[in-house]
Enzyme design. Structure first.
Site, short mmCIF file in Angstrom:
data_model
loop_
_atom_site.label_atom_id
_atom_site.label_comp_id
_atom_site.label_asym_id
_atom_site.label_seq_id
_atom_site.Cartn_x
_atom_site.Cartn_y
_atom_site.Cartn_z
N HIS A 213 17.28 102.69 109.73
CA HIS A 213 18.32 101.98 110.47
C HIS A 213 19.64 102.74 110.33
O HIS A 213 19.84 103.47 109.35
CB HIS A 213 18.48 100.56 109.91
CG HIS A 213 17.40 99.61 110.34
ND1 HIS A 213 17.48 98.25 110.17
CD2 HIS A 213 16.21 99.84 110.94
CE1 HIS A 213 16.39 97.67 110.63
NE2 HIS A 213 15.59 98.61 111.10
N CYS B 44 19.37 96.13 105.34
CA CYS B 44 20.66 96.82 105.38
C CYS B 44 21.72 96.08 104.57
O CYS B 44 22.55 96.69 103.91
CB CYS B 44 21.09 97.04 106.82
SG CYS B 44 19.98 98.21 107.65
N CYS C 32 20.57 93.52 109.08
CA CYS C 32 19.34 92.82 108.71
C CYS C 32 19.30 92.72 107.18
O CYS C 32 20.17 93.24 106.48
CB CYS C 32 18.12 93.58 109.24
SG CYS C 32 17.74 95.09 108.32
N GLU D 152 22.61 101.82 109.43
CA GLU D 152 23.38 101.58 108.19
C GLU D 152 22.81 102.37 107.01
O GLU D 152 23.54 102.95 106.22
CB GLU D 152 23.33 100.09 107.80
CG GLU D 152 23.92 99.13 108.80
CD GLU D 152 22.86 98.53 109.70
OE1 GLU D 152 22.04 99.29 110.28
OE2 GLU D 152 22.84 97.30 109.84
#
Lengths: 163, 163
Positions: A54, A87, A84, A56
């Protein structure tokens, strides 16, 4: 020259467009330290075949390399989508004190959508969160991406029916 | 020859010992697919200067590379310590259906300690969790590590006092 939070989010949004060009879910992120961007990343889950890739996570990892420290204590993270669980956990692990996000994520966001983890000082670190920065633009690129995906699937299904 | 869950956890515990030899918090993890270990990892946060380098994250990333897929749908993860928020999130992201952990983590565990996220079908994936496998051994190596760390700090503080 000092940059505003909106300017940092605008840069994250540019990175979301880079994700889009690889047909990835368009999310971008930057990490800022002493007023400058020290790490930039976008979602690369499909490209890298990596469930953890992801925006992040990649931005946090790049920021740690840039500062030579796993504690990112005097930084800010800007991300186009509400984090999420994974993260948010990485934000806590890396001790980032301040988070800005763009659009909300009704299906997986844990800073106000599915869970309110940002309101609970449960762990050894408790970041401050500001949501809704360039929310419309950050949300639009995601809505367009998913609408396009649904259309592609529909076209494919119709094609199969006509075979 | 079929291996038992305890045997897979014993391998994860060996990996925790590898972490210890690098003076890392001793946590190890393996990912199993069709009865064989396809990924092994241990915590490397200090060594790699990476806040995300927990055993589970590294094992999940290695398993994805091994299978050529970010969805680890028919796998099991064995880890010596109850997952933190970040690692639980990564387990959900990677769609691992079955988790075994050793010792509980009263400060950061989210499968029964600080939070009970494993009991809540909040997201698009809902793994099954079994805790307490070789719990004593998995916990002992961690207790010894932290006791040793406290002693080192105490000795250092006494040394400074005598300067």
């Amino acid at each position: 020259m000092e940059f505003t939070p909106e300017q940092f989010m605008a840069r994250a949004l540019e990175l979301a467009h880079d994700a889009l060009s690889l047909q990835e879910v368009p999310v971008g992120a930057v990490v800022v330290h002493e007023g400058s961007i020290i790490a930039s990343a976008f979602n690369r889950r499909e490209t890298d075949c990596k469930p953890t890739a992801h925006a992040e996570i990649l931005a946090i990892e790049a920021a740690s390399q840039s500062l030579g420290a796993w504690r990112l204590e005097r930084t800010q993270l800007y991300v186009t989508l509400e984090p999420c669980l994974m993260c948010w956990g990485a934000i806590i692990q890396s001790r980032i004190p301040e988070i800005y996000f763009g659009a909300t994520d009704p299906k997986a966001g844990v800073c106000g959508s599915v869970l309110n983890l940002h309101e609970k000082p449960l762990f050894n670190h408790y970041p401050r969160v500001t949501g809704g920065l360039l929310a419309k633009e950050c949300g639009q690129i995601l809505s367009d991406f998913f609408a396009n995906l649904r259309n592609q699937k529909k076209t494919l299904a119709m094609g199969n029916k006509n075979l």
